[in-house]
Design a protein around this motif. Structure first.
Motif: not given
Length: 569
Positions: A532-557
């Motif tokens: 993908v174009s490098f501009l989309w990396l900003n969205i992908i990185g932000a969304v990945l961080t939000i989703v992954l941290s939320s999922v990890i927190q749910m598993f930890m809970n």
């Protein structure tokens, strides 16, 4: 260059350095050195924010980008005004309320020390690379065109920046940014009107834009949904929004500019000023590049703009082939000038001659093919040579076609831009190192003066590192794109951390830390496979961080056993 050019160049640069050092010397405490005593008015905040982003790369690469590819690059900035509004509403009030020195202090209060350290290190890596690049970019191009030693140029630019940044800290950076922006915009406006004066008098400005449009230089907006296209309105609004949100909201080089504001309102007004002026400023700089393109419709342009590559070919066995290409280009240029004059005359009479229009397009296509052939010759001689010469177009025009005196002013523009962005980078790198790493881990009690001295020392150290990186750098496809690529690789993850901190309260430190680490590794891989174009990396990185941290927190809970009841006890 004539004597008058040297005088204007040297006097301008020495004045900026001396003014910044004298006006702001003697900071007594950390707050004054890092935050400028929280005494900066909104318009200085706005100019400082603009000057931090407007590096020498902006004024060297952007016109060349427009010369080759047209105005489409302006779409990259379409998401910026919206990002300014979000930062003013969310980020600035929180930073001011908590009275933080750096953006990353907030992360320890919200999460934990390792998340703060991770975000700080990601910032230090990308900003360290970026600061070295802001020194290296003008140095390599100007050394090529002026015959100056590259390492000497890197050292000279770096030393000038270090002098006033070490002496005055944030106040010195803010104060000098005002002078630098004045020099920069004055030089660019004068250049624009001089280019117009060089063009045929019978042509109206509308006619000039029509000629540019006939050569696909005025395609400002692209509605394509192709993810591999680098600049579209969608990547500009979405990717540009996330990049601007991360850069202005979490990058200490920008956060430090508006943290120095007198109040929340002054900081917000400074950012709104940037949001209102940034897109028009970039549009104007791109338009200068288009005007340079039109100028070369009526004047002969070189086959290749990079003098290093030209010298390489002329000293090789391919010199006769290169000379043959130059002869063909001269024939094309002569016909193109004739056709351009005829076409311009028709336009002046409000008649768009399609036959001349199509012939002009065909001639420019032939010219492009000849330039591509020249690049292939260069690659045959040295497979590692950078054949993209976009970054040399504008400076070639400056040195060969501008009048005496103005050359010195435009070189002062380039140096001033390099100094403005480099100073902000060094100031932010030193502040982050001193506050987020050094002060956070010092166990004994130290005085304010100690931390001021430590910050000055870190400024000097990062200055040396930036100069060394500049000396080891290599030219990339296009410098304005390289800066944004480096930012896009890191900014998405950091932005995701801050968005979780602000809006997703149930996510805790352990989850966000590992979510960010996994996200950053994924971004490295996605960029490596180039899907993908490098501009989309900003969205992908932000969304990945939000989703992954939320999922990890749910598993930890879910994995945490419930508290024991009284009967179980």
């Amino acid at each position: 260059m004539q004597l008058i050019d040297w005088v204007i160049l040297c006097v301008t640069l020495l004045f900026i350095v001396a003014y910044g050092a004298i006006k702001t010397r003697g900071s007594k405490n950390v707050e004054e050195f890092i935050l400028g005593g929280n005494n900066t008015p909104w318009w200085t905040v706005g100019l400082s924010v603009m000057a931090t982003q407007a590096s020498a790369i902006t004024f060297l690469s952007t016109p060349g980008q427009a010369y080759h590819d047209g105005m489409g690059f302006v779409q990259f900035y379409f998401g910026l005004p919206l990002a300014m509004v979000v930062i003013c509403i969310t980020f600035i009030p929180i930073y001011h309320r908590l009275k933080v020195f750096t953006a990353y202090e907030y992360l320890e209060q919200r999460f934990d020390v390792k998340t703060r350290t991770l975000a700080s290190l990601l910032f230090l890596i990308q900003r360290g690379l970026g600061t070295g690049l802001t020194i290296y970019a003008p140095a390599i191009i100007m050394s090529s065109l002026l015959g100056w030693n590259l390492n000497l140029m890197n050292f000279m630019i770096g030393l000038l920046v270090i002098i006033y940044t070490v002496s005055g800290g944030t106040r010195a950076v803010n104060v000098t940014h005002k002078q630098q922006m004045f020099v920069i915009m004055t030089g660019m406006f004068i250049t624009f009107f001089i280019i117009l004066s060089y063009l045929p008098e019978e042509l109206s400005f509308n006619n000039l834009l029509h000629i540019a449009g006939a050569n696909d230089k005025m395609n400002i907006v692209d509605f394509s949904f192709d993810p591999e296209k680098r600049y579209t309105i969608w990547s500009g609004i979405a990717g540009g929004f996330f990049l601007a949100l991360s850069y202005f909201g979490t990058d200490q080089s920008q956060v430090q500019r508006y943290l120095s504001g007198k109040s929340v309102k002054e900081s917000q007004m400074g950012l709104i000023m940037n949001g209102l002026l940034k897109v028009p400023m970039q549009f104007f700089i791109l338009l200068i590049g288009v005007m340079v393109f039109i100028f070369f419709q009526f004047h002969e342009a070189p086959l290749h703009f990079n003098p290093n590559n030209v010298e390489l070919v002329q000293n090789s066995s391919y010199k006769d082939e290169y000379k043959n290409l130059e002869g063909k280009l001269k024939s094309v240029a002569e016909e193109k000038k004739e056709i351009s004059m005829l076409y311009a005359g028709q336009l002046h009479q409000d008649y768009d001659n399609k036959e001349l229009h199509n012939r002009l397009i065909a001639l420019n296509s032939q010219e492009k093919d000849l330039r591509d052939d020249a690049k292939q010759l260069i690659s045959k001689i040295n497979n590692n040579a950078e054949t993209n010469d976009k970054d040399y177009v504008f400076l070639y025009f400056i040195l060969n076609f501008l009048p005496k005196g103005l050359i010195g002013l435009l070189l002062a523009v380039i140096f001033s831009a390099a100094m403005s962005s480099s100073a902000s980078g060094l100031n932010a790198l030193a502040s982050t190192t001193a506050i987020d790493l050094y002060k956070r881990n010092v166990t004994s009690v130290k005085s304010d003066k100690h931390f001021v001295d430590a910050t000055k020392l870190f400024t000097l150290i990062w200055g040396v590192i930036a100069i060394l990186f500049a000396c080891l750098g290599t030219l990339f496809e296009n410098l304005i794109q390289l800066v944004n690529i480096i930012g896009s690789i890191f900014y998405g993850t950091v932005l995701g951390i801050f968005l979780v901190a602000f809006y997703i309260k149930y996510v805790k430190g352990q989850a966000i830390f590992w979510g960010a680490v996994i996200s950053q590794c994924a971004i490295f891989y996605i960029y490596y496979i180039d899907v993908v174009s490098f501009l989309w990396l900003n969205i992908i990185g932000a969304v990945l961080t939000i989703v992954l941290s939320s999922v990890i927190q749910m598993f930890m809970n879910n994995s945490t056993p419930p508290p024991l009841t009284e009967n179980e006890i």
